[in-house]
Design a protein around this motif. Structure first.
Motif, PDB file in Angstrom:
ATOM      1  N   ILE A  25     -10.574   0.762   7.657  1.00 44.15           N
ATOM      2  CA  ILE A  25      -9.283   0.095   7.433  1.00 44.15           C
ATOM      3  C   ILE A  25      -8.139   1.072   7.623  1.00 44.15           C
ATOM      4  CG2 ILE A  25      -7.916  -1.136   5.721  1.00 44.15           C
ATOM      5  CD1 ILE A  25     -10.616  -1.821   4.379  1.00 44.15           C
ATOM      6  N   ARG A  26      -8.341   2.294   7.158  1.00 46.81           N
ATOM      7  CA  ARG A  26      -7.251   3.283   7.118  1.00 46.81           C
ATOM      8  C   ARG A  26      -6.816   3.735   8.501  1.00 46.81           C
ATOM      9  NH1 ARG A  26     -10.872   6.849   3.208  1.00 46.81           N
ATOM     10  NH2 ARG A  26     -12.262   6.156   4.877  1.00 46.81           N
ATOM     11  N   TYR A  84      -2.235  -0.626   8.715  1.00 45.11           N
ATOM     12  CA  TYR A  84      -2.374   0.268   7.559  1.00 45.11           C
ATOM     13  C   TYR A  84      -1.544   1.540   7.778  1.00 45.11           C
ATOM     14  CZ  TYR A  84      -4.744   2.699   3.708  1.00 45.11           C
ATOM     15  OH  TYR A  84      -5.015   3.350   2.541  1.00 45.11           O
ATOM     16  N   SER A 101       2.772  -6.062   6.640  1.00 43.77           N
ATOM     17  CA  SER A 101       2.023  -5.196   5.710  1.00 43.77           C
ATOM     18  C   SER A 101       2.979  -4.341   4.892  1.00 43.77           C
ATOM     19  CB  SER A 101       1.040  -4.299   6.478  1.00 43.77           C
ATOM     20  OG  SER A 101       1.724  -3.512   7.441  1.00 43.77           O
ATOM     21  N   PRO A 148       2.793  -0.888   1.808  1.00 48.99           N
ATOM     22  CA  PRO A 148       1.973   0.013   0.985  1.00 48.99           C
ATOM     23  C   PRO A 148       2.117  -0.339  -0.493  1.00 48.99           C
ATOM     24  CG  PRO A 148       3.991   1.091   1.683  1.00 48.99           C
ATOM     25  CD  PRO A 148       3.947  -0.210   2.396  1.00 48.99           C
ATOM     26  N   GLY A 184      -3.237   1.587  -1.643  1.00 48.63           N
ATOM     27  CA  GLY A 184      -3.716   0.939  -0.430  1.00 48.63           C
ATOM     28  C   GLY A 184      -2.581   0.185   0.246  1.00 48.63           C
ATOM     29  N   VAL A 185      -2.943  -0.740   1.124  1.00 47.21           N
ATOM     30  CA  VAL A 185      -1.958  -1.527   1.862  1.00 47.21           C
ATOM     31  C   VAL A 185      -2.348  -2.994   1.788  1.00 47.21           C
ATOM     32  CG1 VAL A 185      -0.921  -1.998   4.113  1.00 47.21           C
ATOM     33  CG2 VAL A 185      -1.412   0.352   3.427  1.00 47.21           C
TER      34      VAL A 185
END
Length: 871
Positions: free
Chosen positions: A121-122, A127, A155, A157, A167-168
């Motif tokens: 995901i990162r 993200y 999105s 943070p 996270g996001v």
């Protein structure tokens, strides 16, 4: 005669030319007005479309922001979050999915999709972009892998309370709603709007609508002409209007970039629709010219046949008349001749003349007789003259009365400052009256007989006619306002209309220029802070928007917060706090440069806007302000030893890509960071000053506090308390009456019994002491003890009415020591009580006012008396 004929022809020719020129000028004027109106419509349409798209994105962004706040609390379960995500997707069909990826590569989403094992995901764009921007971001447009729809990702943070990244959170939003907004936008049914993405692809277009499984059409592929790379030209300028060809149609393209995205909104209108069809106008001009020529020729022909020729013949016959030589001549008569009646009349005159001449000879003999009759009639004429003279006197009298009435009416008109008009239902001015003709927009005679639209603009005349119709139809009073310009000066007027009869209205026009100026002055005053005289938050916010321009860069914002304002208010009253704020405001105004904007935006917060100022220059301003604060003293004697402390924070904008709200946030964060270090130190110094001030104005209070501290320590030792606790007991004893700094000295030093209102004021000192000390973290516990030192064991004390062990132990100790010293020391209103009576008071009030165990220990261990022997 020929001269008149030539002048007549010349006049008709000039009139025809003027009519043609007027038509040409009128066409040119209206064509320019319509073109400018279309330009304005295109600009307004594209601006309105941008607002609608931004509102659409902001609407769905609120879900992400709200969920991000919840995730930041860290008080949630994965199933709870999934369920909440699904509910949002159900009620918002255009939200395809919502998901949250944490820093440990764990994904929580609204559907059942499970990422593969190598899915990180990162490393996803949504993200990475959100973490880098540290704010809400929008992704590029892409096609959904499942439904092949156009999607935009939103999105943000998520940070916990310590500022650590959790996270996001993000959501996939269908572009369907935005596409419908764009495709539904028309420019007065003449043009259309479209939306392109960061690569120049058409996201929304009336003709090139997005279809599943088909590629998007690029704007470069449908345009040609001057600009082969349309998108490159648009993205270079971001906003503007160019003439070009789209889909084989030559026209004007107006465009504007969308904030926070790489999208561009465009409006297109064909050149023919934009500038109008000149061929139609030219055809109308030619037809009008032909009609004018036909009318001119017909007019000349009819004038010659029906006027010129008969006049020539009439002139010839007139010359033939000679009474002396040809008295029997008569003019010929034709029934079709326009002068037939005149010819007949002349013939009659000639007949009568001939008869008259013949009669003269006959009447000459009768003249003498008639002369005698004339002399007889003279007497009658004299009588008639007397009657006429009498009637003349009455007429003069009536004229005088009429003149007085007119003078009265004129005086009334001169006394009225307004202008009066009588206007008919067609908007024609029938009468005009004004006490001062200089106030009229035109001369009085220029109004009469002319209509409103001939003298005033279309905007004013349209409103006036609408009001006239309403007055005549509804028999009500109507009013409206308008502005006119004289000699480069604008004047404001108010119009009031009432009905006179079924087709006329009375219009009263008053000059309201001064009233409007006063309203503007009141608006200006609304920008001022009443306490400090600085600008207020409203003015600051408007100025910040105005100065957020390239020519003001670098643009620096200084945030300032007055340290210890609440402490000053609690200790010395809000009047003292107001003096502190006024002094700080004055120092800031003195310490800033000309052109800098200083505003008070909340209770203890100030902000300074410095256009064209770097961060280094701003630091110099801050240092100058700190030096002024350090050297300044408050006028209030109680506050003269208080050190003025203000915490500052600086933020600077160097380019237009930076959002001004981020600069403001940076300055605010910096200010609060500095306040964490500067605030406590200032509050500690202020409390020391408060104690000194209290003791200086009342030496008895200092001695009382020292005795209470010593007695409290002795009781604490008798209870077996450790050294650190005993030190705390001593501090509470020394500070237990610090709240009296805010009590009026007349109450503290009153020799007699306090009144009910004075006693109510005196009972506030524990709460005041608590508020003063609770501002310093290391004294917060002491503040709690001081708040409760007047509570009673039976619950009848103040301020909370605590009972028994609900009262802190140290507070119960202080209560005993304080009561003992109050009874054992001389007061302004009584002498000290004898020692034995004091001991009896403690035993009688044990279990009601005092803790019974502590009272017994105090009497036996501190006062050295046997508890059981007290009677």
């Amino acid at each position: 005669m020929r001269t008149i004929q030539r002048r007549f022809y010349l006049f008709a020719l000039i009139l025809t030319i003027i009519v043609c020129m007027g038509l040409i000028i009128q066409y040119s004027y209206f064509n320019n007005v319509i073109t400018k109106n279309k330009e304005l419509n295109m600009e307004k349409s594209i601006e309105n479309l941008g607002y609608q798209i931004k509102d659409n994105l902001d609407h769905y962004s609120q879900y992400i922001i709200g969920m991000g706040v919840h995730m930041a609390t860290e008080k949630w379960a994965e199933d709870e979050v999934k369920d909440y995500f699904r509910r949002i997707v159900e009620i918002q069909p255009l939200i395809k999915q919502i998901y949250f990826g944490d820093i440990n590569n764990v994904l929580i989403n609204s559907d059942s999709w499970i990422p593969p094992s190598d899915y990180d995901i990162r490393k996803r764009d949504w993200y990475i972009k959100a973490v880098e921007e540290e704010n809400l971001v929008f992704s590029d447009i892409y096609k959904d892998a499942k439904d092949n729809e156009l999607i935009i990702g939103i999105s943000q943070p998520v940070y916990n309370n310590n500022g650590e990244l959790l996270g996001v959170i993000a959501a996939d939003i269908s572009m369907e709603g935005i596409i419908e907004i764009v495709q539904g936008t028309k420019i007065r049914d003449l043009g259309y709007s479209f939306l392109i993405d960061g690569s120049g692809n058409l996201l929304a277009h009336p003709k090139y609508k997005y279809e599943v499984n088909k590629d998007l059409v690029n704007i470069n592929s449908i345009g040609n002409g001057i600009y082969n790379g349309i998108y490159e030209e648009i993205i270079k300028n971001k906003t503007g209007r160019i003439e070009m060809e789209l889909d084989g149609v030559l026209g004007y393209l107006s465009y504007q970039s969308m904030e926070d995205t790489d999208w561009v909104i465009g409006n297109f209108m064909s050149l023919e629709e934009f500038k109008g069809n000149n061929e139609v106008i030219i055809r109308m001009l030619i037809i009008a010219l032909i009609i004018s020529i036909i009318i001119y020729g017909s007019f000349i022909y009819l004038q010659k046949v029906n006027l010129i020729i008969p006049i020539y013949e009439f002139d010839r016959d007139i010359k033939n008349i000679n009474i002396e030589e040809n008295i029997g001549y008569r003019m010929s008569i034709d029934e079709k001749d326009p002068f037939a009646q005149l010819r007949n009349a002349i013939n009659c005159v000639l007949n009568k003349t001939q008869e008259f001449l013949q009669q003269i000879e006959q009447d000459s003999e009768e003249i003498v007789a008639q002369n005698e009759e004339l002399e007889a009639s003279y007497g009658q004429l004299a009588a008639m003259e007397e009657e006429v003279r009498y009637q003349y006197i009455n007429l003069v009298k009536s004229e005088k009365e009429l003149k007085q009435a007119l003078e009265k009416n004129n005086a009334i008109m001169e006394a009225l400052p307004d202008i009066l008009f009588i206007i008919d239902s067609e908007g024609k001015f029938l009468e005009v009256e004004a006490s001062n003709s200089n106030e009229l927009y035109f001369q009085k005679e220029d109004f009469l007989g002319r209509k409103i639209h001939e003298l005033f603009s279309a905007e004013i005349s349209n409103i006036a006619m609408e009001k006239i119709r309403s007055v005549l139809e509804n028999d009500t009073m109507e009013n409206f306002e308008y502005a006119l310009e004289f000699s480069n000066t604008s004047y404001d007027y108010e119009v009031r209309m009432v009905k006179l009869n079924h087709k006329e209205v009375l219009s009263v026009v008053g000059d309201i220029t001064n009233r409007k100026k006063m309203e503007k002055e009141l608006m200006r005053l609304s920008y001022k802070d009443q306490l400090t005289g600085l600008y207020n938050r409203r003015f600051f916010e408007e100025e910040l928007i105005r100065l957020d321009m390239p020519e003001c860069l670098p643009l620096t914002i200084i945030m300032a917060d007055v340290n210890g304002l609440k402490l000053i208010n609690d200790s010395f009253g809000h009047k003292a706090g107001d003096e502190l704020l006024q002094t700080v405001g004055s120092l800031m105004a003195d310490g800033c440069r000309k052109g800098d904007i200083v505003a008070r935006v909340s209770g203890d917060e100030f902000v300074i806007i410095l256009p064209g100022t770097s961060e280094k220059q701003a630091e110099d301003v801050v240092n100058r302000l700190k030096k002024l604060n350090l050297n300044a003293k408050l006028k209030n004697k109680k506050l003269s030893k208080i050190e003025i402390s203000v915490s500052f924070g600086v933020g600077t904008k160097y380019n237009m890509d930076t959002n001004i709200s981020k600069v403001l946030k940076k300055a605010e964060d910096s200010m609060y960071s500095n306040k964490l270090f500067e605030g406590p130190s200032m509050r500690s110094k202020t409390i020391e000053t408060i104690i000194k001030t209290l003791y200086e104005k009342n030496k008895r209070e200092e001695e009382h506090s020292q005795r209470v501290a010593k007695l409290s320590q002795e009781l604490g030792k008798a209870l077996g308390m450790k050294e650190d606790i005993l030190k705390k007991v001593e501090n509470v004893g020394l500070l237990h009456d610090i709240g009296k700094i805010a009590i009026n000295e007349n109450i503290l030093d009153k020799p007699g019994k306090l009144s009910e209102s004075e006693w109510k004021e005196m009972k506030k000192h524990p709460e005041i002491g608590y508020r003063i000390l609770s501002t310093v973290n290391e004294m917060s516990e002491i503040a709690e003890y001081i708040l409760s030192h007047h509570e009673r064991y039976d619950g009848l004390g103040y301020p909370k009415g605590l009972k028994g062990d609900e009262i802190p132990l140290i507070s119960r100790i202080i209560a005993i020591a304080d009561s003992y010293d109050a009874m054992a020391a001389d007061r302004v209103y009584r002498k000290a009580l004898p020692h034995d009576k004091i001991i009896i008071e403690f035993k009688n009030n044990a279990g009601t006012q005092f803790d019974p165990y502590l009272a017994k220990v105090f009497v036996e261990e501190v006062l050295k008396c046997k508890w059981n022997e007290i009677n």
